[in-house]
Each structure stands twice: as C-alpha cells, then as structure tokens.
Scaffold this motif. Structure first.
Motif, PDB file in Angstrom:
ATOM      1  N   TYR A  17      -3.846  -4.280  -6.937  1.00 15.66           N
ATOM      2  CA  TYR A  17      -3.329  -5.344  -6.072  1.00 15.66           C
ATOM      3  C   TYR A  17      -3.098  -4.834  -4.651  1.00 15.66           C
ATOM      4  O   TYR A  17      -3.375  -5.532  -3.668  1.00 15.66           O
ATOM      5  N   ALA A  18      -2.548  -3.617  -4.527  1.00 17.02           N
ATOM      6  CA  ALA A  18      -2.256  -3.065  -3.199  1.00 17.02           C
ATOM      7  C   ALA A  18      -3.545  -2.862  -2.407  1.00 17.02           C
ATOM      8  O   ALA A  18      -3.619  -3.191  -1.216  1.00 17.02           O
ATOM      9  N   PHE A  19      -4.605  -2.322  -3.054  1.00 15.49           N
ATOM     10  CA  PHE A  19      -5.878  -2.143  -2.369  1.00 15.49           C
ATOM     11  C   PHE A  19      -6.490  -3.494  -1.990  1.00 15.49           C
ATOM     12  O   PHE A  19      -7.125  -3.627  -0.931  1.00 15.49           O
ATOM     13  N   LEU A  20      -6.300  -4.507  -2.841  1.00 12.34           N
ATOM     14  CA  LEU A  20      -6.815  -5.838  -2.524  1.00 12.34           C
ATOM     15  C   LEU A  20      -6.138  -6.398  -1.276  1.00 12.34           C
ATOM     16  O   LEU A  20      -6.794  -6.939  -0.385  1.00 12.34           O
ATOM     17  N   ALA A  21      -4.807  -6.275  -1.203  1.00 14.02           N
ATOM     18  CA  ALA A  21      -4.084  -6.774  -0.031  1.00 14.02           C
ATOM     19  C   ALA A  21      -4.523  -6.030   1.237  1.00 14.02           C
ATOM     20  O   ALA A  21      -4.734  -6.642   2.289  1.00 14.02           O
ATOM     21  N   TYR A  50       0.831  -1.206   0.000  1.00 20.03           N
ATOM     22  CA  TYR A  50       0.000   0.000   0.000  1.00 20.03           C
ATOM     23  C   TYR A  50       0.867   1.260   0.000  1.00 20.03           C
ATOM     24  O   TYR A  50       0.559   2.241  -0.690  1.00 20.03           O
ATOM     25  N   TYR A  51       1.972   1.242   0.744  1.00 20.15           N
ATOM     26  CA  TYR A  51       2.855   2.408   0.784  1.00 20.15           C
ATOM     27  C   TYR A  51       3.459   2.687  -0.596  1.00 20.15           C
ATOM     28  O   TYR A  51       3.457   3.816  -1.077  1.00 20.15           O
ATOM     29  N   LEU A  52       3.948   1.647  -1.256  1.00 20.21           N
ATOM     30  CA  LEU A  52       4.564   1.836  -2.578  1.00 20.21           C
ATOM     31  C   LEU A  52       3.543   2.230  -3.639  1.00 20.21           C
ATOM     32  O   LEU A  52       3.888   2.884  -4.626  1.00 20.21           O
ATOM     33  N   SER A  53       2.276   1.841  -3.442  1.00 21.19           N
ATOM     34  CA  SER A  53       1.262   2.161  -4.452  1.00 21.19           C
ATOM     35  C   SER A  53       1.049   3.664  -4.589  1.00 21.19           C
ATOM     36  O   SER A  53       0.539   4.124  -5.616  1.00 21.19           O
ATOM     37  N   GLY A  54       1.439   4.428  -3.563  1.00 23.65           N
ATOM     38  CA  GLY A  54       1.335   5.877  -3.658  1.00 23.65           C
ATOM     39  C   GLY A  54       2.365   6.493  -4.578  1.00 23.65           C
ATOM     40  O   GLY A  54       2.291   7.689  -4.891  1.00 23.65           O
ATOM     41  N   LYS A  55       3.341   5.709  -5.031  1.00 21.05           N
ATOM     42  CA  LYS A  55       4.405   6.218  -5.891  1.00 21.05           C
ATOM     43  C   LYS A  55       4.212   5.863  -7.364  1.00 21.05           C
ATOM     44  O   LYS A  55       5.115   6.047  -8.168  1.00 21.05           O
ATOM     45  N   THR A  56       3.044   5.320  -7.702  1.00 20.00           N
ATOM     46  CA  THR A  56       2.792   4.956  -9.100  1.00 20.00           C
ATOM     47  C   THR A  56       1.354   5.301  -9.456  1.00 20.00           C
ATOM     48  O   THR A  56       0.475   5.345  -8.590  1.00 20.00           O
TER      49      THR A  56
END
Length: 674
Positions: free
Chosen positions: A119-123, A105-111
C-alpha cells in the motif's frame, strides 16, 4: 481524431489524453487473500464512499487512522495513510496528498509485512505520477505490484498493472501490451467487476494505439472488445465504485466509431457520448464531460453542421458556468472551438467575441498551469528531501542500535558478574543463621498482608462503588442497585468475605464499563458481552439465582466487530424485570442471548429470549404501574438515527408461541456493524 483544428485536448489521441489524467485513482474495496483487520476494513469502506459522500469518506478514514494510532498498530497506520493519500489525490489537494503518502512510506520501513508495504509503495507511486516523475512512479508501482502478487491480491494487481501499462505508453509498446494482458489475467482471477473494468480499459487503450489505417479487421476486433466492455459496465454499474471508468468506457467506444469505416455509425457514436455526458454530470467528472462535448462538437464541425456544433459548445460553457467552481482550462477549450466554428462560418464578429473570451480564460489557464508546475516542483523537492532524510535516519538508527546492543552486552556481563559475586557472599554468610527467623517473619508478613488487602479491598471497592453509583444514577435502575448492595452488605455482615468481594468487584467493574462505554462511539462485541455477563450475574444475585442465562455466538461472528455501545442492556433489563421476575417460583427462569452476523447487510442480529410471563401479562402489570422504560425509548431513537446509514437497524418485540415453543418474550435486535 484526424484533425487538430477543433479540440485542443485531442491533438494526438483523445483516448490516451483521457486516461493519462486519471492514473491511480482506483484503490480496492474488496477482500484480499490475506485477512484484513477491522481497522483496514473501516478505512476501505470510507474510501469507497469518495464519489457519493466526500465528507463522510474522509471522516471515516480519519476515525480508522485514530483507532490505529490508539492501538499503536504500524501496519494499520500505513494502510490508513495510503487510503487518505489516494482520497486527497482525487480532491486535488497536493499538500495533503504528499503528506499522507510520505507518512505511509516512512512507516513502511519499520515493518516487514507485505500488505502495508505494498500500500505504501502504491501511494508513493501515485504521488510520483501526479507530479510528473514518471520513471520513479513506475519503480514504486512495480514494487507494489510484486508485493501484491506475493499476497495473491489479484484485484489490486489488476489495477496496478493497468496503471503501469498507461505509464509505459507510448515509449514501450511491448511493455504496454505485457502489463495490459497481465491486468486481464489478474482481473479474471479476482472476479470483481471493478478490477475487470479497469483491466479491460487498459487493454482497450493498447488496441486503440495499435489500430492501422484501412485495417477493417483489427478495427472490428477492437469494436467487439469495446462493446463487451460497455455491456459489462452497464450491467454492473451499481457495484463499480469508480464511476469515471464507466464514462471512459463510453468515450472509448465513441472514439472507436469515429476511427471506423466511412461513413461512421453516427447513431451509435452520439448515443455513447450522451451516456458519457450523463455520467460526467452526475458525478462531476470534468475530464469525461470535456471529452464527450469535444468529440460531439468536432464531429458536427467536420460534418459541416456548424449550428449544432456551436450550440453544443455554448451548452458546455453554460453548464460549466453554473457550477460553484471555474474550470478555466475547459472554458478556454470551448471558446477556442467556437472560434474555429465562427471562422468556418465566416462570422468574424462572433470570432472576435469568442477570441476575447478565449484570451481571458487561456491566460487564467496558463496561470493555473504555471502555479501547478511550481507546486509540483516544490513537492518533488520536498519529497526527495524526505526520502533522503529517511535513508539517512535509517543508517543512523542502525548504527545507534548496534552501539546500544554492544553497550547493553558489556553492561549485562558486568552486572551478571557483580550479582553472582554478591549473591554467593551474602547467602554463604547469612543463609543458615537467618533461615528460621526469615521464614517466621515471612509467614507473619504474609498473614498481615492478606488481612490488610482484604480490608483495603472492601473499603476501596465500597468507596469506588459509592462514587460510581452516583454517576450512573441516570443509567442504571436504582432499585437494582439498592437490592444488589443490600445483598452484598448482608454477606459482609455474615462474614462471607470472599463472595462479597467477588460481587463487589463485578459491580464496580460493571459501573466502570458503563461509564467508559457511554463516552465511546463504538466498542467491540467482546466488550459488550463482558458487560452483559456482569450485569446478568448481578441480577441473578438480586433475584436469589431465580433464573439462568446463556450467551451464544455463531461461528461466523467476529468478536472484534465494532458496534454502538449500551444497546442491548435495556432489553436484558426489561426481560428480567417484566418477564422473569414476575414468573411463578415453580418455573426456573431462563434467559438466552444469541448473536448472528449478516456480512452482506453489515449488521449483527441479537436474539433475546426469556421464558417469563410474556407480553400480554406484562402489559397488564404495567397498567398498575406508571413507570415508563426511558432506556428503551432512548435505544429506539438511537436505532432510528442509525437507519440513515444502515436501513436494517431496529428491533422487534414478539410474543413467543406457547403452542410451538413456550411462554415468554422474544426480542430481535438488528445492530449496525461499524
């Protein structure tokens, strides 16, 4: 169930209880509308092995994450973290589950790319559901659902819509139906059995919740739907990764029979529960096992067959105690059931015996439940802190970035002004008077640099080649090295400097490639082709260009496919040494290498042809020469070990048919795709 006195887990709806403990376990291992990278495919393949080989599953996913980190690819890292989070969810490792979900979730803010964010929201939605934060779980899963819809990933949409349907139950029946129907719609578009089964289970749950008493028509409609679901699961069991879903399908159908017209179809009821028990034991799915035993025991208790009910619960306890772990919840449930059976039989001695065991395991169950509640609370707190911290860091980074841009802009303007002023003053004063001297000096310097570079290049390459040649003594043919260096030395003595430097570069590059690849587990097909080109061109030099070569790839072959390193070179060496080299001089040698990819079998087929003297003539020459091809034996041993994971791995060496083709040798090499 119409009674609450026998099986503790079934106080309201047994189907709802089974499904509520299995949310979000199912992540896709299928192709999506957007093309997945090779790293994502590796991680997805590792995740698909979670039921059959947990250790191998985690190892392969970790390898995919390491490759993503090495390439510094944020999107692949997000997807790898998400797969690892879902794997830890199944293993009930809450700490690791939370760590990987938060990292994704943290890395998803960089893309801004859709798939990684989905995938990040699903996790994160899975994590929130696991720690009983239902509202936040719905929000994250809805966000993931919308992103996967944009990516046209219908298989993922089918599964996530199903899970959202479960979360809305029983508070909002309208939304339960809405998302269950959307799940069916996406599953039909996806066309894979995994998604279809998941969606049908969700819609079946909706049908069960809306059954009305004495409404035979609705019950019959649900029975037809559930029977179709079970037939689908049985027919496609080999392609359905989530084996727990197959067990749930049997439990659903058996539970529906128990709610049907009286007397119930006892034969069908028990048959489906037996099938569910087999699935539960085979794949160690405790909730399926507990549900199957509980429904059978309740049935026999209601029927008045207390002996069968007691034997059934005792069998469940015996099986559970034979396992390496203790499920206190399951044991407490079975002993509570035995208490009720003993009370109905008025066997008070047995009742007190069962009550003592029930009290023991119930206390342990309570302790575990309390500990889990505390762990969930800790994770909720830590996760909330991390999310707030991430938002704070994003705001701080945004402010810092704006300040940096402002500073860079001011500094850039000042620097441009200073440079412009300096250049104008300098060139106005110095340009004309120094122009001729400057050009002469530049010409002299350029000639000197070229001479020094040629000298340093030859000396450095020769020194590097000498060191790497000693390190590769056990990996490359000493005769080949000696002859190649002799030819290169002859060129240097004849002052053919540029060809000598070119071949020295190729030779040094080849030795470096072999050294680097010998330390790797996998390399790309393109790297292997580059190495083969360098090796073959040096062999051409050694044999005075006595043969030609071609390397061809089918359109279906992906050049970034990962394969084991240094598998093909020994066969090229044999083709040159034992096929092309002994050929008569009148015949121009030809070496052909062709690659074909078999996606279904997960292997790459490499076909090597030469028009040399052939196998029979080569064997006659070998009788006079005691030399053994150690590299070919080593390659055979490596491929034999790979057959455990890929049964197609191996190679064949055949004689070409002179009548239909020409003389020479044919090698068919099946290389596993990693």
């Amino acid at each position: 169930m119409r009674s609450t006195s026998i099986i503790l887990p079934f106080k309201t709806n047994p189907l709802r209880f089974v499904i509520s403990l299995l949310p979000f376990l199912f992540l896709a291992f299928t192709a999506h509308a957007q093309k997945a990278s090779s790293i994502e495919k590796m991680a997805a393949y590792g995740y698909s092995k979670r039921f059959t080989d947990t250790s191998s599953s985690k190892k392969m996913q970790q390898l995919a994450l390491d490759l993503a980190k090495k390439k510094n690819n944020i999107e692949d890292k997000i997807i790898c973290y998400s797969y690892l989070a879902l794997t830890q969810r199944r293993l009930l490792h809450l700490k690791e589950f939370s760590h990987y979900a938060d990292s994704a979730y943290y890395l998803s803010g960089k893309t801004n790319k859709i798939r990684p964010k989905a995938y990040a929201f699903l996790a994160m939605g899975t994590l929130k559901s696991y720690i009983d934060q239902k509202q936040q779980a719905i929000e994250y899963l809805l966000a993931s659902y919308k992103l996967f819809e944009k990516a046209a990933a219908h298989d993922q949409c089918a599964k996530i819509a199903s899970d959202i349907s479960y979360l809305f139950s029983p508070a909002s029946p309208i939304k339960v139906e809405k998302y269950a129907r959307e799940a069916l719609n996406h599953a039909s578009k996806a066309g894979d059995n995994e998604s279809i089964l998941h969606a049908r289970l969700a819609f079946g749950s909706y049908l069960t919740d809306n059954l009305e008493k004495e409404n035979t028509a609705k019950w019959q409609q649900a029975l037809v739907f559930f029977n179709t679901t079970v037939i689908l699961a049985e027919k496609n069991a080999s392609t359905i990764i989530s084996k727990s879903n197959i067990g749930i399908a049997y439990i659903n159908l058996a539970d529906l029979y128990s709610k049907g017209p009286k007397p119930i179809d006892e034969k069908s009821f028990l048959k489906n529960l037996e099938k569910a028990t087999v699935i539960a034991k085979q794949y160690n799915i405790r909730i399926i096992y507990r549900s199957a035993i509980g429904l059978q025991g309740f049935h026999y208790t209601q029927k008045g067959d207390y002996t069968k009910a007691e034997l059934l619960f005792r069998e469940g306890i015996k099986y559970q105690q034979s396992l390496p772990y203790t499920d206190n919840y399951l044991l407490a449930t079975f002993y509570h059931c035995l208490k009720d059976v003993a009370a109905k039989r008025k066997d008070f001695e047995a009742y007190y015996s069962y009550d003592a065991e029930y009290a023991k395991y119930n206390e342990l169950k309570y302790d575990e439940s309390t500990q889990k509640i505390l762990q969930n609370a800790d994770v909720r707190y830590e996760s909330s802190k991390k999310i707030e911290r991430i938002k704070q860091l994003e705001l701080e980074n945004e402010l810092v970035q704006k300040n940096k841009l402002l500073g860079y802009g001011i500094a850039g303007v000042l620097l441009i002004g200073l440079v412009f002023m300096f250049r104008s003053y300098y060139y106005r004063q110095r340009y004309y008077q120094n122009r001729e001297d400057f050009l002469k000096q530049e010409q002299a310097n350029s000639e000197l640099k070229v001479q020094l570079m040629e000298k340093e290049t030859i000396e450095n390459l020769a020194a590097t080649l000498s060191l790497e040649r000693r390190l590769l003594r056990s990996q490359m043919d000493p005769h080949f090295i000696f002859n190649a260096l002799g030819n290169i030395q002859s060129m240097i003595l004849q002052k053919d400097t540029l060809p000598a430097v070119s071949y020295l570069n190729k030779f040094a590059k080849l030795t470096r490639q072999v050294l680097e690849q010998s330390r790797k587990e996998t390399i790309s097909l393109q790297e292997e082709i580059n190495t083969l080109k360098n090796y073959i061109e040096l062999q051409q030099l050694r044999l005075n260009n006595g043969f030609e070569y071609r390397i061809q790839c089918d359109d279906s072959v992906e050049r970034d496919t990962l394969i084991p390193p240094l598998l093909i070179q020994p066969f090229i060496e044999n083709a040159v040494e034992h096929g092309l080299k002994p050929q008569v001089k009148e015949v121009k040698g030809l070496l052909t290498i062709h690659f074909t990819q078999h996606t279904d079998e997960k292997n790459l087929v490499c076909t090597i042809k030469d028009n040399g003297i052939g196998l029979a003539a080569s064997r006659k020459l070998k009788l006079k020469d005691n030399h053994e091809s150690l590299s070919t034996k080593i390659t055979d041993e490596r491929l034999s070990k790979m057959q455990k994971e890929n049964p197609y791995a191996g190679f064949q060496v055949l004689e070409r048919d002179i009548a239909t083709d020409e003389s020479g040798c044919l090698v068919i090499l099946n290389i596993p795709i990693l």
